[in-house]
Design an enzyme around this catalytic site. Structure first.
Site, PDB file in Angstrom:
ATOM      1  N   ASN A 209       0.845  -1.194   0.000  1.00 57.48           N
ATOM      2  CA  ASN A 209       0.000   0.000   0.000  1.00 57.48           C
ATOM      3  C   ASN A 209       0.880   1.244   0.000  1.00 57.48           C
ATOM      4  O   ASN A 209       2.106   1.150  -0.056  1.00 57.48           O
ATOM      5  CB  ASN A 209      -0.962  -0.013   1.195  1.00 57.48           C
ATOM      6  CG  ASN A 209      -0.227  -0.131   2.514  1.00 57.48           C
ATOM      7  OD1 ASN A 209       0.562   0.730   2.890  1.00 57.48           O
ATOM      8  ND2 ASN A 209      -0.470  -1.234   3.234  1.00 57.48           N
ATOM      9  N   ASP A 279      -4.733  -6.173   4.563  1.00 58.47           N
ATOM     10  CA  ASP A 279      -5.903  -6.923   5.031  1.00 58.47           C
ATOM     11  C   ASP A 279      -5.995  -8.289   4.357  1.00 58.47           C
ATOM     12  O   ASP A 279      -6.637  -9.200   4.883  1.00 58.47           O
ATOM     13  CB  ASP A 279      -7.182  -6.136   4.743  1.00 58.47           C
ATOM     14  CG  ASP A 279      -7.262  -4.859   5.554  1.00 58.47           C
ATOM     15  OD1 ASP A 279      -6.848  -4.881   6.730  1.00 58.47           O
ATOM     16  OD2 ASP A 279      -7.712  -3.833   5.021  1.00 58.47           O
ATOM     17  N   LYS A 337     -14.453   1.364  14.818  1.00 59.59           N
ATOM     18  CA  LYS A 337     -13.191   0.646  15.028  1.00 59.59           C
ATOM     19  C   LYS A 337     -12.751   0.734  16.489  1.00 59.59           C
ATOM     20  O   LYS A 337     -12.256  -0.246  17.064  1.00 59.59           O
ATOM     21  CB  LYS A 337     -12.116   1.233  14.105  1.00 59.59           C
ATOM     22  CG  LYS A 337     -10.838   0.433  14.021  1.00 59.59           C
ATOM     23  CD  LYS A 337      -9.932   1.003  12.917  1.00 59.59           C
ATOM     24  CE  LYS A 337      -8.663   0.176  12.769  1.00 59.59           C
ATOM     25  NZ  LYS A 337      -7.801   0.704  11.674  1.00 59.59           N
TER      26      LYS A 337
END
Length: 402
Positions: A209, A279, A337
């Site tokens: 990423n 993820d 979260k």
């Protein structure tokens, strides 16, 4: 706070140099050992003899004036100083430090020193707002230099505005305040994750990423500056730590980061997961390079372990902080979260906002704790943002204790 401190006062060439005389005197009266280093231009405004009389120490004016053959003067004084204070700091000296130019004794000494550096600018209001000066100050701030903002008022050039050197009493007060909170986290063990992870497809290709690791590295360095014992678990980045006291553990994959974070978690007091962990990872990793095919390619992905959630489940007194990098409804997703992963606090940022994206030197964040107390940190260097986050954490922990 100044008693017994070794302070190098750097004076550059502006009319505000006359205020540096009062500054040197007041620092000496507070018990500091003050040495003054003057640029060539500053000596057009104030004579070195003035500072020598006020501090009762020799004044440094020439890189090549080596009085002691056993020492290199600018390196010796760079190592001697606990604090370096530039007052006044002109646009010229600020630009030289930001550009790494060492063409005079003061600029050379600054490059050679690891002391805390405080910069008190003084210049024309339009110079202070010039993009080049703003850029240079932001660069220095990112590197950990501390700025003491100038006051606003009538300037020697005739303009009225921001650019007047702050008064000596306020400069000293600002430094004392900063120094007094330098050890906020003394005795605390802080575990921080940073950077991206890489998930291999084959020996050539991987998924990753856009995380640069800058925020996590800034948190690690600021925590160490505040007295903490810091362990940084970092994915692959091009960054280098500036503090040798920080323990760095390098990992590549999400699985590796999971195990290292769990290994260090039980002995930590504060845990901040700033890393952008993948993820998903490819279900199959090919031993040989995949060859290009005429048709499309499908790669099956599987979930990686949720590091933050697993730490929240095993938490036993640790203060656990997560990050939520979002592009839409950041507060809504951040709150979810915070709750779902049993965090004590979360740092939320909208990475689509200008100045808050991956890879940049700045950030804009919202700090939200489990009691729904919310603090905004506006656009600033990641080191400044890191310092604010750590102060929020320290305050929350002290509130819980009593």
């Amino acid at each position: 706070m100044m008693e017994g401190k070794n302070i190098l006062l750097g004076v550059s060439g502006g009319i505000a140099a006359y205020k540096a005389c009062a500054l040197a005197s007041k620092l000496t009266q507070k018990g500091a050992d003050v040495r003054v280093m003057m640029t060539e231009n500053s000596r057009e405004f104030v004579a070195p003899l003035t500072f020598q009389a006020l501090t009762r120490n020799p004044v440094y004016i020439d890189t090549f004036d080596e009085k002691d053959p056993e020492k290199i003067a600018h390196v010796d004084v760079a190592d001697w100083a606990d604090i370096i204070l530039l007052a006044p700091a002109t646009a010229n000296i600020i630009g030289k430090i930001a550009g790494g130019i060492a063409d005079g004794m003061l600029a050379t000494t600054l490059l050679a020193s690891k002391a805390d550096v405080y910069i008190a600018p003084a210049m024309n209001v339009n110079m202070y707002a010039h993009p080049a000066v703003v850029r240079n100050m932001k660069q220095l701030e990112e590197w950990g230099y501390h700025f003491i903002e100038p006051g606003a008022g009538y300037l020697a050039c005739g303009w009225v505005g921001k650019g007047r050197l702050e008064e000596p009493e306020q400069i000293i007060h600002t430094i004392e305040q900063h120094q007094s909170r330098d050890l906020l986290l003394l005795g605390k063990k802080v575990l921080i994750s940073a950077g991206p992870t890489r998930e291999d497809v084959d020996p050539v290709r991987f998924f990753t990423n856009r995380s640069s690791g800058r925020m996590g590295y800034a948190l690690a360095e600021e925590a160490a500056n505040l007295g903490a014992e810091v362990t940084l678990v970092t994915g692959p980045t091009e960054l280098k730590l500036t503090n040798d006291a920080i323990k760095q553990v390098d990992v590549i994959t999400a699985e590796e980061m999971f195990h290292v974070m769990h290994e260090h978690f039980p002995s930590s007091d504060i845990v901040i997961k700033a890393a952008a962990v993948a993820d998903y990872r490819p279900k199959q990793v090919y031993k040989d390079k995949m060859k290009k095919q005429e048709e499309g390619l499908t790669i099956e992905m599987v979930r990686t372990k949720d590091i933050l959630k697993s730490l929240g489940e095993m938490k036993n007194g640790q203060y656990l902080v997560g990050f939520a990098a979002e592009t839409s409804n950041p507060l809504e997703y951040g709150r979810k979260k915070l709750t779902s992963k049993n965090l004590d606090a979360i740092v939320i940022n909208n990475v689509s906002s200008e100045g808050a994206g991956f890879g940049g030197a700045t950030n804009i964040v919202t700090y939200l704790n489990k009691f729904n107390q919310q603090h905004e940190v506006s656009l600033a260097s990641k080191h400044v943002v890191a310092g604010e986050i750590l102060r929020f954490i320290d305050r929350d922990m002290k509130d819980e204790e009593g």
